[in-house]
Write a protein that holds these residues in place. Sequence first.
Motif, mmCIF file in Angstrom:
data_model
loop_
_atom_site.group_PDB
_atom_site.id
_atom_site.type_symbol
_atom_site.label_atom_id
_atom_site.label_comp_id
_atom_site.label_asym_id
_atom_site.label_seq_id
_atom_site.Cartn_x
_atom_site.Cartn_y
_atom_site.Cartn_z
ATOM 1 N N GLN A 76 -5.347 -2.616 17.419
ATOM 2 C CA GLN A 76 -4.200 -2.527 16.456
ATOM 3 C C GLN A 76 -3.791 -1.015 16.444
ATOM 4 O O GLN A 76 -2.611 -0.962 15.951
ATOM 5 N N HIS A 77 -4.791 -0.272 16.242
ATOM 6 C CA HIS A 77 -4.417 1.130 15.825
ATOM 7 C C HIS A 77 -3.534 1.956 16.864
ATOM 8 O O HIS A 77 -2.377 2.462 16.702
ATOM 9 N N LEU A 78 -4.014 1.855 18.428
ATOM 10 C CA LEU A 78 -3.061 2.463 19.436
ATOM 11 C C LEU A 78 -1.660 1.660 19.304
ATOM 12 O O LEU A 78 -0.657 2.537 19.521
ATOM 13 N N GLY A 79 -1.737 0.514 19.077
ATOM 14 C CA GLY A 79 -0.348 -0.454 19.199
ATOM 15 C C GLY A 79 0.513 0.099 18.114
ATOM 16 O O GLY A 79 1.688 0.358 18.408
ATOM 17 N N ARG A 80 -0.195 0.333 16.848
ATOM 18 C CA ARG A 80 0.727 0.779 15.699
ATOM 19 C C ARG A 80 1.115 2.091 16.005
ATOM 20 O O ARG A 80 2.216 2.483 15.574
ATOM 21 N N ASN A 81 0.018 3.150 16.139
ATOM 22 C CA ASN A 81 0.471 4.278 16.373
ATOM 23 C C ASN A 81 1.567 4.588 17.286
ATOM 24 O O ASN A 81 2.566 5.694 17.286
ATOM 25 N N THR A 82 1.371 4.008 18.551
ATOM 26 C CA THR A 82 2.396 4.041 19.547
ATOM 27 C C THR A 82 3.835 3.420 19.022
ATOM 28 O O THR A 82 4.842 4.318 19.414
ATOM 29 N N ALA A 83 3.903 2.533 18.444
ATOM 30 C CA ALA A 83 5.127 1.954 17.936
ATOM 31 C C ALA A 83 5.885 2.699 16.809
ATOM 32 O O ALA A 83 7.134 3.127 16.869
ATOM 33 N N VAL A 84 5.074 3.085 15.827
ATOM 34 C CA VAL A 84 5.609 3.772 14.698
ATOM 35 C C VAL A 84 5.834 5.292 14.849
ATOM 36 O O VAL A 84 6.731 5.815 14.760
ATOM 37 N N ARG A 85 4.689 5.867 15.307
ATOM 38 C CA ARG A 85 4.866 7.404 15.544
ATOM 39 C C ARG A 85 5.513 8.066 16.782
ATOM 40 O O ARG A 85 6.476 8.934 16.704
ATOM 41 N N ASP A 86 5.478 7.356 17.949
ATOM 42 C CA ASP A 86 6.087 7.508 19.133
ATOM 43 C C ASP A 86 7.334 6.978 19.579
ATOM 44 O O ASP A 86 8.239 7.291 20.155
ATOM 45 N N MET A 87 7.681 5.846 18.923
ATOM 46 C CA MET A 87 8.840 4.890 19.330
ATOM 47 C C MET A 87 9.678 4.751 17.991
ATOM 48 O O MET A 87 10.950 4.093 18.154
ATOM 49 N N GLY A 88 9.361 5.180 16.979
ATOM 50 C CA GLY A 88 10.334 5.192 15.720
ATOM 51 C C GLY A 88 10.432 3.808 15.046
ATOM 52 O O GLY A 88 11.170 3.703 14.116
ATOM 53 N N MET A 89 9.585 3.001 15.151
ATOM 54 C CA MET A 89 9.601 1.680 14.506
ATOM 55 C C MET A 89 9.006 1.916 13.357
ATOM 56 O O MET A 89 8.510 2.910 12.848
ATOM 57 N N SER A 90 8.968 0.956 12.343
ATOM 58 C CA SER A 90 8.558 1.069 10.900
ATOM 59 C C SER A 90 7.183 0.138 10.908
ATOM 60 O O SER A 90 7.061 -0.755 11.825
ATOM 61 N N LEU A 91 6.569 0.367 9.859
ATOM 62 C CA LEU A 91 5.331 -0.337 9.756
ATOM 63 C C LEU A 91 5.553 -1.881 9.442
ATOM 64 O O LEU A 91 4.761 -2.759 9.913
ATOM 65 N N GLU A 92 6.644 -2.163 8.939
ATOM 66 C CA GLU A 92 7.273 -3.549 8.814
ATOM 67 C C GLU A 92 7.458 -4.215 9.897
ATOM 68 O O GLU A 92 7.517 -5.420 10.032
ATOM 69 N N ASP A 93 7.642 -3.414 11.227
ATOM 70 C CA ASP A 93 7.746 -4.112 12.291
ATOM 71 C C ASP A 93 6.748 -4.794 12.929
ATOM 72 O O ASP A 93 6.570 -5.454 14.045
ATOM 73 N N CYS A 94 5.708 -4.386 12.331
ATOM 74 C CA CYS A 94 4.312 -4.547 12.934
ATOM 75 C C CYS A 94 3.620 -5.683 11.933
ATOM 76 O O CYS A 94 3.591 -5.546 10.833
ATOM 77 N N VAL A 95 2.942 -6.586 12.506
ATOM 78 C CA VAL A 95 2.141 -7.494 11.934
ATOM 79 C C VAL A 95 0.704 -7.809 12.515
ATOM 80 O O VAL A 95 0.739 -7.305 13.733
ATOM 81 N N VAL A 96 -0.388 -7.989 11.998
ATOM 82 C CA VAL A 96 -1.428 -8.023 12.409
ATOM 83 C C VAL A 96 -2.117 -9.795 12.665
ATOM 84 O O VAL A 96 -2.247 -10.084 11.437
ATOM 85 N N TYR A 97 -2.515 -9.816 13.667
ATOM 86 C CA TYR A 97 -3.133 -11.258 14.199
ATOM 87 C C TYR A 97 -4.577 -11.275 13.967
ATOM 88 O O TYR A 97 -4.983 -10.511 14.817
ATOM 89 N N ASN A 98 -5.123 -11.899 12.894
ATOM 90 C CA ASN A 98 -6.622 -12.060 12.763
ATOM 91 C C ASN A 98 -6.890 -13.231 13.218
ATOM 92 O O ASN A 98 -6.668 -14.495 13.053
ATOM 93 N N PRO A 99 -7.728 -13.235 14.442
ATOM 94 C CA PRO A 99 -8.052 -14.354 15.144
ATOM 95 C C PRO A 99 -9.302 -15.221 14.382
ATOM 96 O O PRO A 99 -9.407 -16.388 14.845
ATOM 97 N N HIS A 100 -9.819 -14.655 13.135
ATOM 98 C CA HIS A 100 -10.724 -15.373 12.456
ATOM 99 C C HIS A 100 -10.056 -16.343 11.318
ATOM 100 O O HIS A 100 -10.714 -16.967 10.606
ATOM 101 N N ARG A 101 -8.630 -16.169 11.142
ATOM 102 C CA ARG A 101 -7.871 -16.890 10.170
ATOM 103 C C ARG A 101 -6.888 -18.030 11.089
ATOM 104 O O ARG A 101 -6.593 -17.684 12.200
ATOM 105 N N PRO A 102 -6.546 -19.119 10.121
ATOM 106 C CA PRO A 102 -5.803 -19.928 10.891
ATOM 107 C C PRO A 102 -4.567 -19.269 10.980
ATOM 108 O O PRO A 102 -3.817 -18.690 10.275
ATOM 109 N N ASN A 103 -3.935 -19.703 12.499
ATOM 110 C CA ASN A 103 -2.560 -19.214 12.781
ATOM 111 C C ASN A 103 -2.449 -17.667 12.526
ATOM 112 O O ASN A 103 -1.483 -17.237 12.395
#
Length: 394
Positions: A207-234
Amino acid sequence: MTTAQTQELDVQPTPLALLLLGREADPRSERGVECPGDLPSPSDPDLVERARAAKAKLGDKVFVLGHHYQRDEVIQFADVTGDSFKLARDAAARPQAEYIVFCGVHFMAESADILTGDDQKVVLPDLAAGCSMADMATAEQVAECWDVLTEAGIAEQVVPVSYMNSSADIKAFTGKHGGTICTSSNAQRALDWAFQQGEKVLFLPDQHLGRNTAVRDMGMSLEDCVVYNPHRPNGGLTAEELRAAKMILWRGHCSVHGRFSLDSVNEVRERIPGVNVLVHPECRHEVVAAADYVGSTEYIIKTLEAAPAGSKWAIGTELNLVRRLANRFASEDKEIVFLDRTVCFCSTMNRIDLPHLVWALESLAEGTLVNRIEVDKETEAFAKLALERMLALP
């Protein structure tokens, strides 16, 4: 809690819990596999000479790869050093080598097997040298995630991008679903390509490489990112959250880089005035945001090579490499320290030690193939497709 107590309470340990406790094995996992054979004693004073002799006997039949995070005792026998993808490509460029001995971790050896010829055999000196990050995304979990995306009505809009630090199964899933692989050096190029193919990205497994690349390098916001937790339903997400997101980040991380904190950065700045903080993009977003420089392992090395004499550096990456760089540049009056006060080696990478390397080399020299890493043909085909898409990136 004892076994008797769990039985009394009618509590059944999960397969993952048993695996973590070392009481079960999963052949599709990066860990939990025993290493066969009798290893030489780590106190054997002749280990270095034995490794040299076995390697000399094998000659051009063997090619030894050493990841940057390996111990010095192992690195001294590497024909080439580098990060995981560079080493896999180096192996592919040596078709005359019958044996590729990969001093790294399991997913790296898989990648080498995918990229080398059918007549070449990839050997991992210790089969239990896995990767905690790669372990955090299994083929079954990712297939379930895709079902969730399908039910949310967005799967056709999603392009998977998987980090090199993933199993062959995950690379194959990526290739099968039109995605690509990335390294920490080309993550932005991979994401640029992915967003030309679709509206959203499923980024696996860090998640960190994905978030850092999207926000720091590509100008997206943190709100553009969600975290999928495979240990929780959906994945712990609603269909609305998935539809609104641009980056669907898998809940995975590097156990080494994830340890660095904002406190680590603040503390080293107070302790060493004028220090430059240089970190890997697998670190947490707040650490990356507070650093002076951010980049891959190769970037870290090149930055320190170009640094002026007398400069001071705090490095946020694996300790074996930091210590090696500190020793290398000490004569140039470059002060290089580990970002955190807490010693933090990569425990699974460190499973490749001199006794395991000696055992592997001596076995090969005697004509016995040990610890071969072999990816099945279907998995290899789709994983190679994803890797080839990365190689074709502009």
